[in-house]
Scaffold this motif. Structure first.
Motif, short mmCIF file in Angstrom:
data_model
loop_
_atom_site.label_atom_id
_atom_site.label_comp_id
_atom_site.label_asym_id
_atom_site.label_seq_id
_atom_site.Cartn_x
_atom_site.Cartn_y
_atom_site.Cartn_z
N ASN A 154 0.83 -1.11 0.19
CA ASN A 154 0.06 -0.06 -0.05
C ASN A 154 0.91 1.23 0.17
OD1 ASN A 154 -1.91 1.99 0.11
ND2 ASN A 154 -3.06 0.86 2.08
N PRO A 155 0.89 2.02 -1.05
CA PRO A 155 1.79 3.11 -1.17
C PRO A 155 1.41 4.25 -0.29
CG PRO A 155 0.62 2.96 -3.18
CD PRO A 155 0.09 1.66 -2.25
N MET A 156 -0.02 4.29 0.20
CA MET A 156 -0.45 5.26 0.98
C MET A 156 0.04 5.23 2.44
SD MET A 156 -2.11 7.27 -1.01
CE MET A 156 -3.08 8.07 0.03
N LEU A 157 0.50 3.99 2.86
CA LEU A 157 0.74 3.90 4.17
C LEU A 157 2.26 4.07 4.39
CD1 LEU A 157 -1.17 0.87 5.38
CD2 LEU A 157 -1.38 3.44 5.94
N GLY A 158 2.95 3.75 3.19
CA GLY A 158 4.44 3.60 3.42
C GLY A 158 4.91 2.53 4.20
N ASP A 159 6.43 2.49 4.29
CA ASP A 159 6.96 1.82 5.05
C ASP A 159 7.64 2.30 6.23
OD1 ASP A 159 8.29 -0.57 6.24
OD2 ASP A 159 10.18 -0.52 4.79
N PRO A 160 6.85 2.19 7.53
CA PRO A 160 7.30 2.93 8.99
C PRO A 160 8.96 2.37 9.05
CG PRO A 160 5.83 1.16 9.27
CD PRO A 160 5.92 1.19 7.84
N LEU A 161 9.29 1.31 8.77
CA LEU A 161 10.82 0.85 9.04
C LEU A 161 11.72 1.57 8.20
CD1 LEU A 161 10.27 -3.08 9.42
CD2 LEU A 161 10.46 -1.26 11.32
N ALA A 162 11.30 2.44 7.13
CA ALA A 162 12.13 3.33 6.32
C ALA A 162 12.21 4.49 7.04
CB ALA A 162 11.53 3.24 4.90
N ASN A 163 11.42 4.93 7.90
CA ASN A 163 11.26 6.20 8.60
C ASN A 163 12.42 6.20 9.83
OD1 ASN A 163 11.00 8.51 10.10
ND2 ASN A 163 8.57 8.35 9.65
N LYS A 164 13.42 6.85 9.52
CA LYS A 164 14.67 7.36 10.86
C LYS A 164 13.83 7.38 12.13
CE LYS A 164 18.39 8.23 7.60
NZ LYS A 164 19.43 9.12 7.25
N ARG A 165 12.73 8.50 12.23
CA ARG A 165 12.49 8.86 13.55
C ARG A 165 11.52 7.60 14.07
NH1 ARG A 165 8.07 13.69 14.46
NH2 ARG A 165 7.99 13.45 16.84
N TYR A 166 11.04 7.05 13.28
CA TYR A 166 10.11 5.67 14.00
C TYR A 166 11.36 4.79 14.25
CZ TYR A 166 7.22 1.68 13.96
OH TYR A 166 6.29 0.62 14.22
N LEU A 167 12.26 4.41 13.50
CA LEU A 167 13.20 3.33 14.04
C LEU A 167 14.04 3.96 15.26
CD1 LEU A 167 15.05 2.35 10.84
CD2 LEU A 167 13.55 0.99 12.21
N SER A 168 14.19 5.25 15.25
CA SER A 168 14.99 5.78 16.47
C SER A 168 14.09 5.59 17.87
CB SER A 168 15.49 7.22 16.67
OG SER A 168 14.40 8.10 16.20
N ALA A 190 17.11 -4.81 20.27
CA ALA A 190 16.50 -6.10 19.80
C ALA A 190 15.23 -5.75 19.43
CB ALA A 190 16.49 -6.89 21.50
N ASN A 191 14.74 -4.85 19.77
CA ASN A 191 13.10 -4.37 19.32
C ASN A 191 13.36 -4.20 17.82
OD1 ASN A 191 10.44 -3.77 19.33
ND2 ASN A 191 10.78 -1.56 19.78
N VAL A 192 14.31 -3.28 17.29
CA VAL A 192 14.29 -3.42 16.11
C VAL A 192 14.52 -4.50 15.13
CG1 VAL A 192 15.76 -1.95 14.06
CG2 VAL A 192 15.20 -0.84 16.31
N LEU A 193 15.63 -5.30 15.83
CA LEU A 193 15.71 -6.60 15.11
C LEU A 193 14.68 -7.37 15.03
CD1 LEU A 193 19.51 -7.39 16.49
CD2 LEU A 193 18.66 -6.66 14.21
N ALA A 194 13.80 -7.66 16.30
CA ALA A 194 12.66 -8.22 16.12
C ALA A 194 11.55 -7.88 15.34
CB ALA A 194 12.02 -8.52 17.48
N SER A 195 11.60 -6.56 15.14
CA SER A 195 10.69 -5.92 13.96
C SER A 195 10.90 -6.49 12.86
CB SER A 195 10.47 -4.49 14.35
OG SER A 195 9.56 -4.08 13.44
N ASP A 196 12.16 -6.28 12.34
CA ASP A 196 12.80 -6.51 10.85
C ASP A 196 12.63 -8.08 10.94
OD1 ASP A 196 13.85 -4.13 10.50
OD2 ASP A 196 15.65 -4.55 11.12
#
Length: 113
Positions: free
Chosen positions: A34-48, A57-63
């Protein structure tokens, strides 16, 4: 169960898995993100924020969760089915074959004349 029966059943498991994977591969529609939602894992603010709240570990588990969910869609599902068929056949062989063939033959008793 004889060795030839185990071989035939193992090959049947792999063949059925390969046929199912071929059907899935050629009939699967393309995965539509869905291009409207985008990928939240590509957002640096979301990842931080994820890293601040749950650590690395949270980031690795999400990936990992994202990768695993991708394996059950579209053409990736065909590859997953093949791998599961091969693992299933190997698991069947492991369970069906006796641990020590000499002991299994000896337990049947002496050969008849």
């Amino acid at each position: 169960m004889t060795h030839s029966q185990v071989n035939r059943i193992s090959w049947a498991i792999v063949a059925i898995g390969a046929i199912a994977a071929a059907v899935i591969f050629f009939t699967a529609p393309p995965v539509d993100d869905n291009p409207m939602l985008g990928d939240p894992l590509a957002n640096k603010r979301y990842l931080s924020e994820m890293k601040r709240i749950g650590g690395s570990a949270n980031v690795l588990a999400s990936d990992f969760r994202e990768w695993l969910s991708d394996q059950w869609q579209g053409r990736n599902l065909a590859r997953t089915v093949v791998v599961l068929a091969v693992v299933g056949a190997l698991g069947f062989r492991f369970v069906a074959m006796p641990a020590h063939p000499d002991e299994a033959a000896a337990s049947k008793g002496p050969p008849r004349p």
